[in-house]
Scaffold this active site. Structure first.
Site, PDB file in Angstrom:
ATOM      1  N   ALA A 154       0.392  -1.417  -0.143  1.00  0.00           N
ATOM      2  CA  ALA A 154      -0.057  -0.372  -0.074  1.00  0.00           C
ATOM      3  C   ALA A 154       1.022   1.175   0.088  1.00  0.00           C
ATOM      4  O   ALA A 154       2.136   1.052   0.538  1.00  0.00           O
ATOM      5  CB  ALA A 154      -1.350   0.118   0.924  1.00  0.00           C
ATOM      6  N   SER A 194      -7.031  -0.610   8.438  1.00  0.00           N
ATOM      7  CA  SER A 194      -5.463   0.438   9.163  1.00  0.00           C
ATOM      8  C   SER A 194      -7.180   1.112  10.604  1.00  0.00           C
ATOM      9  O   SER A 194      -8.323   1.445  10.017  1.00  0.00           O
ATOM     10  CB  SER A 194      -5.355   1.847   8.570  1.00  0.00           C
ATOM     11  OG  SER A 194      -4.986   2.219   9.492  1.00  0.00           O
ATOM     12  N   TYR A 228      -5.619   8.941   2.519  1.00  0.00           N
ATOM     13  CA  TYR A 228      -5.427   7.747   3.133  1.00  0.00           C
ATOM     14  C   TYR A 228      -6.273   6.568   4.467  1.00  0.00           C
ATOM     15  O   TYR A 228      -6.863   5.386   3.396  1.00  0.00           O
ATOM     16  CB  TYR A 228      -4.348   7.879   4.312  1.00  0.00           C
ATOM     17  CG  TYR A 228      -3.776   6.271   5.075  1.00  0.00           C
ATOM     18  CD1 TYR A 228      -2.929   5.048   3.594  1.00  0.00           C
ATOM     19  CD2 TYR A 228      -3.707   6.066   6.260  1.00  0.00           C
ATOM     20  CE1 TYR A 228      -2.685   3.920   4.489  1.00  0.00           C
ATOM     21  CE2 TYR A 228      -3.194   4.957   6.591  1.00  0.00           C
ATOM     22  CZ  TYR A 228      -2.845   3.634   6.023  1.00  0.00           C
ATOM     23  OH  TYR A 228      -2.409   2.582   6.238  1.00  0.00           O
TER      24      TYR A 228
HETATM   25  N1  NAD Z   1       2.897   0.182  10.487  1.00  0.00           N
HETATM   26  C1  NAD Z   1       1.442   0.171  11.185  1.00  0.00           C
HETATM   27  O1  NAD Z   1       1.733   1.164  12.143  1.00  0.00           O
HETATM   28  C2  NAD Z   1       0.372  -0.110  10.274  1.00  0.00           C
HETATM   29  C3  NAD Z   1      -0.806   0.342  10.650  1.00  0.00           C
HETATM   30  C4  NAD Z   1      -2.206   0.041  10.388  1.00  0.00           C
HETATM   31  C5  NAD Z   1      -1.954  -0.707   8.590  1.00  0.00           C
HETATM   32  N2  NAD Z   1      -1.237  -0.665   8.313  1.00  0.00           N
HETATM   33  C6  NAD Z   1      -1.021  -1.286   6.655  1.00  0.00           C
HETATM   34  O2  NAD Z   1      -0.368  -2.600   6.694  1.00  0.00           O
HETATM   35  C7  NAD Z   1       0.368  -2.822   5.625  1.00  0.00           C
HETATM   36  C8  NAD Z   1       1.915  -2.457   5.627  1.00  0.00           C
HETATM   37  O3  NAD Z   1       2.516  -1.909   5.828  1.00  0.00           O
HETATM   38  P1  NAD Z   1       4.104  -1.015   6.824  1.00  0.00           P
HETATM   39  O4  NAD Z   1       3.734  -0.418   7.684  1.00  0.00           O
HETATM   40  O5  NAD Z   1       4.565  -2.241   6.440  1.00  0.00           O
HETATM   41  O6  NAD Z   1       4.145  -0.253   5.709  1.00  0.00           O
HETATM   42  P2  NAD Z   1       5.364  -0.782   4.400  1.00  0.00           P
HETATM   43  O7  NAD Z   1       5.698   0.516   3.681  1.00  0.00           O
HETATM   44  O8  NAD Z   1       6.865  -0.582   5.239  1.00  0.00           O
HETATM   45  O9  NAD Z   1       5.843  -1.503   3.731  1.00  0.00           O
HETATM   46  C9  NAD Z   1       4.280  -1.590   2.531  1.00  0.00           C
HETATM   47  C10 NAD Z   1       4.905  -2.290   1.374  1.00  0.00           C
HETATM   48  O10 NAD Z   1       4.268  -2.046  -0.009  1.00  0.00           O
HETATM   49  C11 NAD Z   1       5.171  -2.289  -1.220  1.00  0.00           C
HETATM   50  N3  NAD Z   1       4.332  -1.005  -2.219  1.00  0.00           N
HETATM   51  C12 NAD Z   1       3.774   0.154  -2.080  1.00  0.00           C
HETATM   52  N4  NAD Z   1       3.399   0.470  -3.568  1.00  0.00           N
HETATM   53  C13 NAD Z   1       3.328  -0.477  -4.002  1.00  0.00           C
HETATM   54  C14 NAD Z   1       2.867  -0.553  -4.751  1.00  0.00           C
HETATM   55  N5  NAD Z   1       1.846   0.453  -6.134  1.00  0.00           N
HETATM   56  N6  NAD Z   1       2.882  -1.581  -5.687  1.00  0.00           N
HETATM   57  C15 NAD Z   1       3.554  -2.748  -4.850  1.00  0.00           C
HETATM   58  N7  NAD Z   1       4.183  -2.801  -3.740  1.00  0.00           N
HETATM   59  C16 NAD Z   1       3.913  -1.597  -3.343  1.00  0.00           C
HETATM   60  C17 NAD Z   1       6.248  -1.596  -0.219  1.00  0.00           C
HETATM   61  O11 NAD Z   1       7.269  -1.048  -1.375  1.00  0.00           O
HETATM   62  C18 NAD Z   1       6.694  -1.698   0.831  1.00  0.00           C
HETATM   63  O12 NAD Z   1       7.778  -2.837   1.188  1.00  0.00           O
HETATM   64  C19 NAD Z   1       0.236  -1.470   4.598  1.00  0.00           C
HETATM   65  O13 NAD Z   1      -0.959  -2.037   3.921  1.00  0.00           O
HETATM   66  C20 NAD Z   1      -1.172  -0.197   6.008  1.00  0.00           C
HETATM   67  O14 NAD Z   1      -1.711   0.265   5.178  1.00  0.00           O
HETATM   68  C21 NAD Z   1       0.053  -0.253   8.542  1.00  0.00           C
END
Ligand code: NAD
Length: 322
Positions: free
Chosen positions: A75, A117, A141
């Site tokens: 994402a 999220s 978002y």
């Molecule tokens: N970290 C948090 O606190 C949190 C909280 C709520 C929800 N989330 C959700 O969890 C998921 C993972 O988040 P994270 O913290 O690991 O973020 P992150 O940015 O570390 O991981 C997201 C990954 O998606 C890849 N990505 C982004 N755009 C892309 C695209 N267009 N095509 C293919 N790959 C793509 C990125 O390269 C990255 O590796 C997300 O969906 C996020 O919305 C995270």
């Protein structure tokens, strides 16, 4: 089971990939590496470096990997980027999700588990937030994550997939970079290892529900076995940013230091916590790592030089469960 993890080179995805391998599943990763890192993907796990927006390429990956279950974590996760460019956020988080769901439907995927999220809720009327609470996102978002949830429901109801939506609270732990959503823990860890006190924006009385990353990985594994539906993945507990700073200073042996305060950032909610009882009842999942333990592990990782390589990450994220 054959699985595909989108975003598997990202922070949460890396821990999920490891947990799936440990449980004996076969894993492939789809990630465009826009924010992810190839070194987070363990050796032997195929990494398809393609963007979700490329419908043909997404279809090809699903056809080739033939997953039975897909974990959709890729994402656009940056709230500020989404505020600046809502259409880009929409293209990745909504159109990209539908591209993936279409490929899943076409190639006989049984189950899709989606990383949503707490941002979908917006400012809470009462805490902790249950899944039935109204969703009034404050940022594009949150809106795009909520819109993608709508497609998960629709594919679950009418298009033959079993779908699960997991709404994560603020995820933290080894491997998180300070820029990511919920990055306050990563930013405190980075400052503490340089001997600098945590920097707090605003009064520090604002609260968040901090959930340790391996607990989130475990929730995803539990969702693989459980019924489809919508589940909060949080602790149900509020921790203030001041409390978090205090824990960091104590764990680092720097309790004599005081945090530094800066002006509040606009658009931040005051309080947050997600009620995890539905996931407990229906998925048999409960968080196992409390905040002090999670902070200690995150600090140990930061002290080890913040390695991003899959094996080091996994080793440093482990430790004694509470
Ligand atoms: N970290 C948090 O606190 C949190 C909280 C709520 C929800 N989330 C959700 O969890 C998921 C993972 O988040 P994270 O913290 O690991 O973020 P992150 O940015 O570390 O991981 C997201 C990954 O998606 C890849 N990505 C982004 N755009 C892309 C695209 N267009 N095509 C293919 N790959 C793509 C990125 O390269 C990255 O590796 C997300 O969906 C996020 O919305 C995270």
């Amino acid at each position: 089971m054959r699985t595909l993890v989108t975003g598997g080179a990202g922070f949460v995805g890396a821990h999920l990939v490891r947990a799936l391998l440990d449980a004996g599943h076969t894993v492939a990763v789809l990630d465009d590496l826009s924010a992810g890192r190839a070194e987070r993907v363990p050796a032997g796990v195929p990494l398809y470096q393609i963007p979700l927006e490329d419908r043909t390429a997404v279809d090809r990956v699903v056809a080739e990997a033939r997953p039975q279950a897909v974990f959709h974590l890729a994402a656009q996760v940056d709230v500020q980027t989404a505020l600046r460019d809502p259409l880009q956020d929409l293209a990745v988080n909504v159109t990209g999700t539908v591209n993936l769901l279409e490929a899943c439907r076409k190639h006989g995927v049984e189950r899709v588990i989606y990383a949503s999220s707490a941002a979908v809720y917006g400012a809470p009327a009462a805490l902790p937030l249950a899944e039935e609470a109204p969703c009034r996102p404050l940022s594009p978002y949150g809106a795009s994550k909520l819109a993608a949830e709508g497609y998960l429901w629709a594919y679950g109801q009418s298009l033959g997939l079993t779908t699960t939506i997991l709404r994560y609270a603020n995820v933290y732990g080894p491997g998180q970079e300070a820029r990511a959503e919920g990055g306050v823990v990563a930013s405190f860890a980075a400052r503490i290892v340089q001997g600098q006190p945590p920097r707090i924006f605003g009064s520090g009385h604002q609260t968040r529900d901090f959930i340790y990353v391996t607990d989130v990985a475990r929730a995803n594994l539990a969702a693989l076995e459980g019924p489809g539906g919508l589940f909060n993945v949080g602790t149900g507990q509020e921790a203030s940013i001041r409390e978090l700073a205090r824990l960091f200073l104590e764990e680092a042996g720097l309790a004599h230091l005081e945090p530094v305060f800066e002006a509040a950032r606009p658009g931040e909610i005051e309080r947050s916590a997600l009620d995890p009882r539905r996931a407990q009842a229906q998925l048999g999942w409960t968080p196992q790592v409390d905040l002090r333990e999670g902070v200690a592990r995150t600090l140990a990782w930061a002290r080890a030089g913040s390695p991003m390589e899959a094996d080091a990450l996994c080793r440093l994220a482990g430790g004694r469960p509470r």
